[in-house]
Design an enzyme around this catalytic site. Structure first.
Site, PDB file in Angstrom:
ATOM      1  N   GLU A 409      36.356  41.284  44.989  1.00  0.00           N
ATOM      2  CA  GLU A 409      35.496  41.792  46.067  1.00  0.00           C
ATOM      3  C   GLU A 409      35.353  43.308  46.050  1.00  0.00           C
ATOM      4  OE1 GLU A 409      33.613  40.153  47.924  1.00  0.00           O
ATOM      5  OE2 GLU A 409      34.441  38.172  48.389  1.00  0.00           O
ATOM      6  N   GLU A 471      37.670  30.863  44.179  1.00  0.00           N
ATOM      7  CA  GLU A 471      38.175  30.486  45.503  1.00  0.00           C
ATOM      8  C   GLU A 471      37.324  29.335  45.990  1.00  0.00           C
ATOM      9  OE1 GLU A 471      38.396  33.877  48.196  1.00  0.00           O
ATOM     10  OE2 GLU A 471      39.151  35.130  46.568  1.00  0.00           O
TER      11      GLU A 471
HETATM   12  C1  IPT Z   1      37.448  35.968  50.173  1.00  0.00           C
HETATM   13  C2  IPT Z   1      38.472  36.913  49.630  1.00  0.00           C
HETATM   14  O1  IPT Z   1      38.314  37.081  48.259  1.00  0.00           O
HETATM   15  C3  IPT Z   1      39.853  36.492  49.924  1.00  0.00           C
HETATM   16  O2  IPT Z   1      40.716  37.561  49.647  1.00  0.00           O
HETATM   17  C4  IPT Z   1      40.001  36.020  51.325  1.00  0.00           C
HETATM   18  O3  IPT Z   1      39.701  37.074  52.186  1.00  0.00           O
HETATM   19  C5  IPT Z   1      39.045  34.906  51.576  1.00  0.00           C
HETATM   20  O4  IPT Z   1      37.743  35.329  51.351  1.00  0.00           O
HETATM   21  C6  IPT Z   1      39.095  34.415  52.991  1.00  0.00           C
HETATM   22  O5  IPT Z   1      40.329  34.000  53.413  1.00  0.00           O
HETATM   23  S1  IPT Z   1      36.028  36.933  50.495  1.00  0.00           S
HETATM   24  C7  IPT Z   1      34.924  36.047  51.519  1.00  0.00           C
HETATM   25  C8  IPT Z   1      33.917  37.027  52.039  1.00  0.00           C
HETATM   26  C9  IPT Z   1      34.220  34.987  50.811  1.00  0.00           C
END
Ligand code: IPT
Length: 928
Positions: A409, A471
């Site tokens: 990010e 993710e």
């Molecule tokens: C995404 C991040 O990469 C991760 O660190 C964490 O914050 C997660 O979201 C949420 O728990 S960023 C999100 C804007 C998709």
């Protein structure tokens, strides 16, 4: 004193070139332990001259190193997701900059006299200025990366004084905006190592595997003249810098993490490494290792401990990685920084594919529209390259590491591209990952986060580089739902090579009997419980999502069809010779038969069949369960098929209903009150209900989300405050009829119910019909009824899915069987209170304790039972706020909404919603 280093664009000063972690025979002194410590709120308030050996630190306190100092009563932890907790004005930092001065007096043996030596910090958050014996050595930057200083000539035999001034904020903080607690400190080990002249300052092992021949190729980049030995490979003191071809080696993979010990030596020093042979390649658009397409069944792992912060003892890491293995997790993304070095040793040993991610995130620049983002600003280029090189050099010898990730990010920009090209030039054996490069201009895999099922399938149908979800399936609170559906996509489209669940652990800080989250330390800016989004609770107890994930990631899949059992091998490399099948036949009352069978010989990716076992005929409902397990009894997969007849509807004879003089209505053993027409007595049992119920205490996925806040719509519609009106209650020769209307105040929306009650030998049965009125625009949390029962009925037994909780889009782990529990044990202790504990597809439920109630479904129902109402649970924001009422509140659900992942990602798939429409369902109650 000049503090200009704080704003020098995160460039370290005075540090040595990065190199691999290597254990050698050169002497090492560990400096971990009790140090002297003093915290100042700002640099100007920190003591002058504290680095001088003679400085008097007797008024200071002791602090263990490594530690995150706010976890030990010095200052406080603070949580933000992406918002910087300081004004954005790079490279400047606030004057209020907690500064921890550390001092250690230590003794160096005489044998070190005159030796060349380095001082190593494995992690200092965020910036440390270092003095040894009054001489300034330099400044560390890059919290989650090592920094070494040459101390030759400064270190002396006998007494030494090390002084480290650590600042919470530095220019590097702009690069370290990961979604986690801000926890300054010297949080990883500190050590001193002798560096003999002509020693092994650095080595780079290259161990490739040729999947066509089964051979290996081994080369070690080391100082000139170095040799190496690998007895298990028949190599003795061979030249390091030549490639040695080996006719047959055992390749390394998570399924068989075969390691070979390699000893590398110069005349002055001998080092030892554990080497795994594997070759990573992108072939025809697929990410392969050792010639096979791999699939990530991964988790994002942060380093977190509920009492210690970012300090995770190695035995805790081992236990958690073993827990992952037992749940069939085969991959880790080290979100969002390189882990403590020992973590990767364990990944090599236990077997995980690792995406090693650099310590970089500038997410807070989202709020400026990325204006001023360091990723595309040349002034920050050195820091980006410095961080990348320090990660690659440190971790390059780990077979588990199969991709380098630039960070997380941080939008996009030339500095990221420069990191990628530097990494390629240094190590062309590993592809590059970074999610922010959507166009794949400088990365090798297409990576996304939280893409919906539909979008993943569309990506799967299109061509392009290998696709991964770095993710997905946000495990916040009760959830995620929809895991099995993602897995199906990975198995349908070869390009979709799996993903990494967000995230491994809830970062809750232990505070008395519960765990604190953002805002609990008085932070003016924070993101609440968004930091509580893991698969395991803060103390690493698995949440129900772990069982779900284990079932979805199971390497053996059991199916049934055409009178046979299908056994699918979902491993990448292994056959099933280690697998035993156990079968059980179960009915609501007993387990009449069980047995064992060998798994059919099935190659990876293939499936085979065996015939059904011989089991006795059963008259009513019966289930055949087949479990695949390894020799240690670890479940590798399970499946189930119904083999008996479905349960029958309630019996025939029907008693008449009648009205008593006081207005109460009687039907067999049942008494109904006249105001709302609720059942208040069944035999000796006092009850209150059933009432129509559509509410649930919102889950985090209901409450939060990018896709429209579902909970807001529910509350606006008034689903949590339906008013009940009795429209009629009639007794007749066959029973009772109760007509009600449930509606929120201020609207013309309603749900009308007709409950037809009968009493017969089977008990008291209800046929419920629900008919909506008005133009509803929401879907429902659930549809069902609720009853209040005496608090003594705390022993629970059911025939249905279990043992754990289940929701329509999270039910891969639960099998039909007979289970026992207690009302208290049915609750899942989510850190933030919310709907939990639902048991699904129940045919028979008994609650006992000084009397009892039996509920059977027509045909099945879901239930929750707890000592508070859903409204109570809804109001609580901490576990200690959940009240314990006198009665047990039982929900019998016809349907409950799925979980989805909307707290950060897609919501519930349409088929797991509960629309407002007509419903009919039934259940039968009897007093025991
Ligand atoms: C995404 C991040 O990469 C991760 O660190 C964490 O914050 C997660 O979201 C949420 O728990 S960023 C999100 C804007 C998709």
């Amino acid at each position: 004193m000049d503090n200009g280093y704080l704003t020098d664009f995160a460039r370290p000063a005075g540090t040595l070139p990065p190199r691999a972690v290597l254990s050698t025979d050169a002497p090492v002194l560990r400096l971990d332990g009790s140090w002297r410590f003093r915290l100042s709120p700002a640099i100007a308030q920190a003591p002058e001259g504290f680095w001088r050996p003679e400085f008097d630190d007797s008024a200071w306190t002791n602090l263990d190193v490594p530690s995150s100092w706010p976890m030990h009563g010095h200052g406080k932890p603070a949580y933000t997701n992406r918002v910087y907790p300081f004004p954005i004005d790079p490279p400047y930092v606030p004057t209020e900059n907690p500064t921890g001065d550390h001092r250690l007096r230590f003794t160096v043996p005489e044998s070190w006299a005159g030796a060349r030596a380095v001082l190593r910090f494995d992690g200092v958050d965020s910036c440390g200025r270092v003095w040894l014996n009054g001489t300034e050595l330099g400044v560390t930057q890059g919290s989650r990366l090592p920094a070494e200083f040459d101390v030759s000539g400064v270190l002396r035999p006998g007494a030494n004084v090390l002084a480290v001034r650590v600042h919470q904020w530095s220019a590097g903080s702009y690069l370290e905006d990961q979604d986690m607690w801000w926890l300054p400190g010297i949080f990883r080990s500190v050590s001193l190592a002798q560096r003999p002249a002509g020693g092994l300052d650095d080595v780079f092992v290259h161990a490739d595997y040729d999947h066509v021949t089964g051979g290996g190729a081994l080369r070690v980049d080391a100082p000139p003249g170095a040799v190496f030995s690998a007895p298990a490979l028949g190599l003795h003191e061979v030249a390091a810098d030549q490639t040695h071809h080996l006719a047959a080696v055992r390749p390394w993979s998570p399924e068989d993490p075969a390691l070979y010990t390699v000893e590398v030596a110069t005349a002055a020093e001998t080092g030892s490494l554990r080497v795994g042979f594997r070759t990573v390649a992108i072939v025809d658009g697929l990410l392969t290792v050792n010639g096979r397409r791999i699939e990530f069944h991964g988790v994002n792992r942060h380093e977190f401990h509920p009492d210690l912060g970012r300090v995770v003892p190695q035995e805790v890491v081992r236990a958690e990685l073993e827990l992952m293995k037992r749940h069939h997790i085969n991959a880790i993304r080290t979100s969002h920084y390189p882990p403590a070095p020992g973590v990767l040793d364990l990944c090599d040993e236990l077997g995980f594919w690792v995406i090693d991610e650099c310590d970089l995130e500038t997410h807070g620049f989202l709020s400026t529209g990325w204006r001023g983002n360091p990723s595309d600003d040349p002034r920050w280029r050195d820091a980006y390259l410095d961080r990348m090189s320090r990660m690659v050099e440190r971790d390059k010898n780990h077979p588990s590491v199969i991709m380098w990730s630039l960070g997380n990010e941080s939008h996009t920009g030339a500095n990221l591209a420069a990191m990628a090209s530097w990494a390629r030039s240094r190590d062309d054996s590993r592809p590059i990952h970074y999610e922010g490069d959507r166009a794949c201009e400088y990365v090798d895999v297409y990576s996304r986060m939280y893409a919906s099922h539909a979008e993943c399938a569309a990506i799967g149908r299109a061509s392009g580089p290998p696709f991964i979800l770095c993710e997905y399936a946000h495990a916040m609170g009760n959830g995620p739902g929809g895991l099995a559906e993602y897995q199906q996509i990975f198995e349908t489209y070869p390009r979709c090579q799996g993903g990494f669940i967000w995230e491994w652990i809830d970062h809750g800080i232990r505070s008395g009997d519960q765990f604190a989250y953002g805002g609990d330390f008085g932070e003016p800016v924070h993101d609440g419980n968004f930091v509580i989004d893991g698969l395991v609770f803060p103390d690493r107890t698995p949440s129900p999502a772990m069982a779900e994930l284990a079932a979805v990631y199971a390497p053996v899949r059991i199916g049934f069809g055409a009178g046979r059992i299908t056994v699918a091998n979902r491993y990448t490399y292994r056959d099933l010779s280690h697998v035993t099948l156990t079968w059980t036949l179960s009915t609501p009352d007993a387990e009449p038969a069980s047995g064992r069978a060998a798994a059919p010989p099935v190659a990876p990716g293939e499936s085979g069949q065996i015939s059904l076992p011989d089991f006795p005929d059963v008259s009513g409902e019966a289930w055949l369960t087949v479990v695949a397990a390894d020799p240690d009894g670890l479940v590798l997969g399970a499946g189930q098929a119904a083999v008996g007849a479905a349960p029958r509807a309630a019996g025939a004879s029907r008693l008449p209903g009648r009205r008593r003089a006081d207005g109460h209505l009687l039907l067999g053993p049942a008494v109904f009150e006249p105001v709302y027409g609720r059942l208040v007595r069944l035999g000796d049992l006092a009850l209150d209900g059933p009432r129509l119920h559509v509410w649930r205490a919102p889950t985090d996925n209901d409450r939060l989300g990018f896709h429209g806040e579902l909970m807001r719509d529910w509350r606006e519609a008034g689903l949590h405050r339906l008013q009940e009106r009795l429209d009629g209650i009639e007794a007749d020769d066959e029973g009772l009829t109760v007509l009600s209307r449930y509606a929120p105040a201020g609207t013309d929306l309603a749900l009308r119910t007709t409950v037809r009650w009968h009493a017969g030998e089977d008990g008291l049965s209800a046929e419920v019909r629900v008919v909506p009125e008005g133009a509803w625009t929401v879907t429902l949390p659930r549809i069902g009824v609720r009853l209040a029962l005496p608090g003594s009925l705390s022993e629970v037994e059911w025939f249905g899915r279990g043992p754990g909780e289940a929701y329509p889009d999270s039910r891969a782990a639960v099998l039909v069987g007979r289970y026992r529990s207690t009302v208290d044990e049915l609750q899942t202790p989510y850190v933030y209170p919310q709907e939990n504990g639902h048991r699904a597809d129940v045919r028979l439920l008994e609650l006992r304790g000084g009397g009892g109630l039996r509920v059977t479904g027509a045909p099945t129902f879901g239930f929750t039972a707890r000592r508070c109402t859903d409204e109570d649970l809804d109001m609580a924001v901490r576990r200690t706020e959940i009240p314990e009422r006198d009665r047990i509140h039982l929900n019998l659900d016809l349907a409950q909404r799925g979980l989805g992942s909307a707290s950060c990602g897609p919501g519930v798939l349409p088929r797991y919603e509960v629309p407002v429409r007509e419903y009919s369902f039934g259940f039968t109650l009897s007093a025991l």
